[in-house]
Design an enzyme around this catalytic site. Structure first.
Site, mmCIF file in Angstrom:
data_model
loop_
_atom_site.group_PDB
_atom_site.id
_atom_site.type_symbol
_atom_site.label_atom_id
_atom_site.label_comp_id
_atom_site.label_asym_id
_atom_site.label_seq_id
_atom_site.Cartn_x
_atom_site.Cartn_y
_atom_site.Cartn_z
ATOM 1 N N LYS B 76 0.773 -1.272 -0.011
ATOM 2 C CA LYS B 76 -0.081 0.011 0.086
ATOM 3 C C LYS B 76 0.856 1.332 -0.184
ATOM 4 C CE LYS B 76 -3.848 1.741 3.050
ATOM 5 N NZ LYS B 76 -5.015 1.511 3.866
ATOM 6 N N SER B 150 -9.500 1.721 3.227
ATOM 7 C CA SER B 150 -8.577 2.368 2.373
ATOM 8 C C SER B 150 -7.779 1.525 1.682
ATOM 9 C CB SER B 150 -8.021 3.303 3.124
ATOM 10 O OG SER B 150 -7.228 2.692 4.031
ATOM 11 N N SER B 174 -9.784 -1.074 7.276
ATOM 12 C CA SER B 174 -9.249 -0.776 5.993
ATOM 13 C C SER B 174 -8.548 -1.985 5.414
ATOM 14 C CB SER B 174 -8.268 0.195 6.164
ATOM 15 O OG SER B 174 -9.079 1.440 6.071
#
Lengths: 58, 433
Positions: B76, B150, B174
């Protein structure tokens, strides 16, 4: 339902306080109405905590 | 890559590279070709994947045999990687990293090839990936829908076979929510069990790096590498499974199917079910909002000038900074939130006196369609099942569980006692049969 009602009927933040927060946050968004609206709603939702805070329920 | 009967592409890749049947460079090249051909916007930037792969091939020829030898992994874009710009999905960060974050160091040491950095909600603030300054990630199962957030880029990349595994970060859901939306496996480990040094913090009291994979076995292996812990096999027959009374009013026809399947799967190994109570579960959202946003406001305080912040930060990030500033100006709210947080922790401790794991849906719905409505209920409430265990710092694994009428999946969330990830992996595998 309770949370939603609180969010709808309590608008804790004034425009003046919003402008003060904007300065603290180092932003130039004092005239941003959409930001004011969504922030005021989010802050109102913090009232939910009172319902669950047994030690200092008001 | 055809995995045959092996549901662990990481182990299979290790064997292929170790034996010389395939090179890490060949494998990485295939995946990079797939990434280039994809239009789902899963990645913000690509890394030196082929150079890494060649180095791994060189080392393998001299006997190097890391647990992730040749595995194609993504991270990420809130994790630092030397020489790259870690954007956090924001236009405001432009400096190149001068070192790797700790998780990247561990992946490299295990022989992984880190191909790229995945798209995400700006500063990990969102549940749809629609707040990224780099555009929406599309859900590969239905491109009119969000991948979740996210860590939506990581989940979508794994789901569409653009990498074998990816790292996400999870503060309130997330990793687990996008895993549920994209039909993959996502773990939020016990708070603190993977070193988050070098990751941009959203809320350091709740942030946790975790793996996203296609299978539970792959997730277990990734967790072992990242945490340095060895997952002993756990006996799970006859465990007591808790179902949370206060979650029931959120259930829909779709999420009731998750509970139904969980009962079928776990009953088949002699588990029994009990009702447990988390009376403060519905306050998790406000608790998260008060405490998390205070830390976010502080973490982002020194980034950019006033004009840069005004021009480059998205409205969701600005909102959360302002909430944080409001709570800082009203310390009684933070004190109240800390008391409620402690209540939630105590309620989980009490619940685990009568059960071994807690089961719920990972999300209240399937992936929702892209929308401009910030008050959309599906966005606002998408973390209702994932936030309570986050506040308590507990490990939670999302595994694909049911397919709904829309053809889209919902995951089952398995919440364990602290450091009981091995139990979650054993239980999680049962849902793959």
């Amino acid at each position: 339902l309770t949370t939603n009602l609180l969010s709808c009927i309590i608008m804790l933040m004034t425009r003046q306080e919003f402008e003060s927060l904007i300065i603290k946050a180092n932003l130039n968004d004092a005239d941003n109405d959409e930001l004011f609206d969504i922030t005021a709603q989010a802050i109102a939702s913090l009232e939910t905590l009172k319902l669950y805070d047994g030690e200092s329920n008001e | 890559m055809n995995n045959g009967d092996n549901n662990n592409s990481l182990e299979l890749t290790r064997e292929l590279v170790k034996s010389g049947a395939r090179s890490a460079e060949q494998i990485a090249s295939e995946y990079l070709g797939r990434i280039n051909a994809s239009g789902d916007n899963c990645f913000i930037s690509m890394l030196d994947g082929l150079a890494q792969a060649r180095e791994i091939d060189d080392k393998a020829r001299f006997g190097f045999d890391g647990k992730l030898l040749g595995a194609v992994v993504a991270i990420k874009d809130n994790m630092r990687y030397i020489g790259s710009v870690t954007t956090c999905g924001s236009a405001i960060l432009t400096d190149k990293d001068t070192e790797d974050c700790e998780a990247v160091k561990r992946l490299k040491a295990a022989g992984a090839v880190i191909v790229g950095k995945t798209n995400m909600d700006e500063f990990a603030m969102g549940s749809s990936n629609a707040t990224s300054a780099y555009g929406n990630v599309l859900n590969p199962l239905d491109r009119t829908r969000v991948p979740g957030g996210s860590s939506g880029g990581s989940a979508a990349a794994v789901a569409s076979g653009l990498c074998m595994a990816a790292l996400g970060s999870d503060t309130g859901g997330s990793i687990r929510q996008p895993a549920s939306y994209c039909g993959v496996v996502g773990l939020k480990p016990t708070l603190g069990s993977i070193d988050g040094s070098g990751m941009y913090a959203l809320s350091q009291d709740m942030d946790q790096i975790g793996p996203i994979t296609k299978t539970v076995d792959e997730n277990r292996l990734m967790f072992e590498v990242l945490s340095g812990r060895s997952m002993e096999k756990a006996e799970v027959k006859g465990l007591t499974v808790g179902l949370v009374r206060e979650f029931e009013h959120w259930y829909t026809e779709d999420t009731k199917k998750v509970i139904q399947r969980a009962k079928e799967v776990l009953s088949s190994i002699g588990c029994k079910f009990v009702e447990v109570s988390l009376p403060s579960a519905d306050a998790a959202f406000a608790t998260y909002r008060a405490l998390g946003n205070t830390q976010s406001a502080n973490n982002l305080r020194n980034i950019g000038s006033a004009q840069e912040r005004t021009d480059k930060l998205g409205i969701e990030v600005k909102k959360r900074i302002l909430i944080g500033e409001y709570v800082l100006a009203h310390p009684e709210i933070a004190e109240r939130a800390k008391r409620v947080k402690n209540k939630i922790i105590g309620e989980f401790e009490k619940a685990f006196e009568s059960c071994d794991i807690i089961v719920s849906p990972s999300a209240p719905s399937v992936a929702f369609k892209f929308t401009d409505d910030r008050n959309n209920k599906e966005i606002v409430y998408s973390d209702i099942f994932t936030q309570p265990p986050s506040i308590a710092g507990l490990p939670a694994l999302s595994v694909p569980c049911v397919k709904c009428e829309s053809g889209l999946p919902i995951g089952v969330q398995l919440v364990g006692k602290k450091n009981a990830e091995n139990v979650l992996f054993e239980i999680g595998k049962l849902f793959e049969r």
